[in-house]
Design an enzyme around this catalytic site. Structure first.
Site, PDB file in Angstrom:
ATOM      1  N   ASP A  69     -21.247   1.056  26.550  1.00 54.32           N
ATOM      2  CA  ASP A  69     -20.746   2.008  27.548  1.00 54.32           C
ATOM      3  C   ASP A  69     -21.539   1.833  28.842  1.00 54.32           C
ATOM      4  OD1 ASP A  69     -22.267   5.227  26.682  1.00 54.32           O
ATOM      5  OD2 ASP A  69     -23.115   3.216  26.663  1.00 54.32           O
ATOM      6  N   TYR A  86     -24.058   2.223  32.046  1.00 60.90           N
ATOM      7  CA  TYR A  86     -25.423   2.738  32.147  1.00 60.90           C
ATOM      8  C   TYR A  86     -25.377   4.241  32.402  1.00 60.90           C
ATOM      9  CZ  TYR A  86     -26.764  -2.182  32.831  1.00 60.90           C
ATOM     10  OH  TYR A  86     -26.958  -3.538  32.686  1.00 60.90           O
ATOM     11  N   PHE A 145     -22.786  -4.564  32.088  1.00 57.26           N
ATOM     12  CA  PHE A 145     -24.108  -5.166  32.310  1.00 57.26           C
ATOM     13  C   PHE A 145     -24.512  -5.253  33.782  1.00 57.26           C
ATOM     14  CE2 PHE A 145     -22.778  -7.086  28.211  1.00 57.26           C
ATOM     15  CZ  PHE A 145     -23.807  -6.596  27.407  1.00 57.26           C
ATOM     16  N   HIS A 187     -27.227  -9.263  20.333  1.00 60.07           N
ATOM     17  CA  HIS A 187     -27.101  -8.564  21.614  1.00 60.07           C
ATOM     18  C   HIS A 187     -28.321  -8.890  22.487  1.00 60.07           C
ATOM     19  CE1 HIS A 187     -26.786  -5.194  24.478  1.00 60.07           C
ATOM     20  NE2 HIS A 187     -25.510  -5.170  24.135  1.00 60.07           N
TER      21      HIS A 187
END
Length: 228
Positions: free
Chosen positions: A73, A75, A86, A193
Site C-alpha cells: 500500500d 507510504y 515504491f 521483497h
C-alpha cells in the site's frame, strides 16, 4: 479522476473499461463510486492526494504497459505517497525498500539513480501498482479491505491478457496475487521483497532489471532506462 485511454489511446483498451469503473450494482453504483464515497466520508486523513490516486494508471496507460511492479500500500508517512509503488517525492533521497531497489539496480546494471522519483519508469511502460491505492496517515494497510483488491485483480488480469508482459514479483504477497495469471508468453521474475527485513533473503543478487531488459530485447522492444 478515472484514468482514460491516455495519449494516442483512442480506440484501444483503457483502464476506464474495467468493471471496477463501469459495472453498476443493484443500486446503480459502481465499485469506484462506492469507494470514492467512502473516502469522501472518511474522518481520518489519508493519502495520496485525490488527484494522485490513479497516477500509476495515468502515467502508464493500459496499452503502453510493458512491465508490472507490485507494491503493497502507499507510504503512510505524511507527504510521501506519490501514487506510484515504491516512488518517493522528487528530490527526496530514497530509503528503506526503495534504497535497496536502487542498490540492486547498481549491482545489476551498474546504473546510478540517486533520486527516488520513479515517474520516468512509469512513462516508459513500467506500471508501478500498489495493491491498495490509498492509506490513512500513519496506519499501514488501513484501507486494505476497502475494495481496492477488486480493481487490482482486474488490472492484473487485463495486463496478462492484453499481450506479453514482464511481472516483477517482490515478496510472497505479490507472488500470491499473480499465482493464477496465465504464464505463456510472459516473464514472471520472483524474489524476496526489497524491504530491509527481507532483501538479504534473495532480493539482492536477483538481477530483476537485466532480466526484464533481456526479455524485452527478445520481444523486439527497447530496454527500460532504469537510471532515468
Amino acid at each position: 479522476m478515472i484514468p482514460g485511454p491516455g495519449p494516442e489511446g483512442a480506440g484501444r483498451p483503457s483502464w476506464a473499461d474495467l468493471g471496477f469503473f463501469r459495472d453498476a450494482d443493484q443500486e446503480g453504483l459502481t465499485a469506484w463510486e462506492r469507494l470514492h464515497a467512502r473516502l469522501g466520508a472518511a474522518t481520518a486523513p489519508w493519502q495520496p492526494e485525490p488527484g494522485h490516486i490513479f497516477r500509476a494508471l495515468t502515467l502508464t496507460p493500459r496499452h503502453q504497459v510493458r512491465v508490472v511492479v507490485l507494491g503493497q500500500d502507499p507510504y503512510h508517512t505524511p507527504g510521501r505517497a506519490q501514487g506510484l509503488a515504491f516512488s518517493f517525492p522528487k528530490g527526496e533521497a530514497p530509503r528503506d525498500s526503495l534504497k535497496n531497489i536502487l542498490t540492486e539496480l547498481g549491482s545489476d546494471l551498474g546504473a546510478l539513480k540517486m533520486d527516488g522519483d520513479l515517474s520516468a519508469w512509469a512513462k516508459q511502460g513500467v506500471l508501478l501498482l500498489n495493491t491498495a491505492l490509498t492509506v490513512p496517515l500513519g496506519e499501514a494497510f488501513g484501507h486494505k479491505t476497502w475494495g481496492w483488491a477488486g480493481l487490482v485483480s482486474q488490472i492484473l488480469a487485463a495486463t496478462a491478457t492484453d499481450g506479453p508482459r514482464a511481472f516483477l514479483l517482490w515478496g510472497a504477497p505479490a507472488q500470491k496475487l499473480c499465482a493464477k495469471l496465465p504464464r505463456e508468453g510472459h516473464l514472471f521474475h520472483a524474489s524476496a521483497h526489497p524491504s530491509p527485513l527481507s532483501a538479504y533473503r534473495g532480493f539482492f543478487g536477483s538481477r530483476p532489471f537485466s532480466a526484464v531488459n533481456d526479455w524485452l530485447a527478445a520481444q523486439g522492444q527497447s530496454a527500460i532506462d532504469w537510471a532515468a
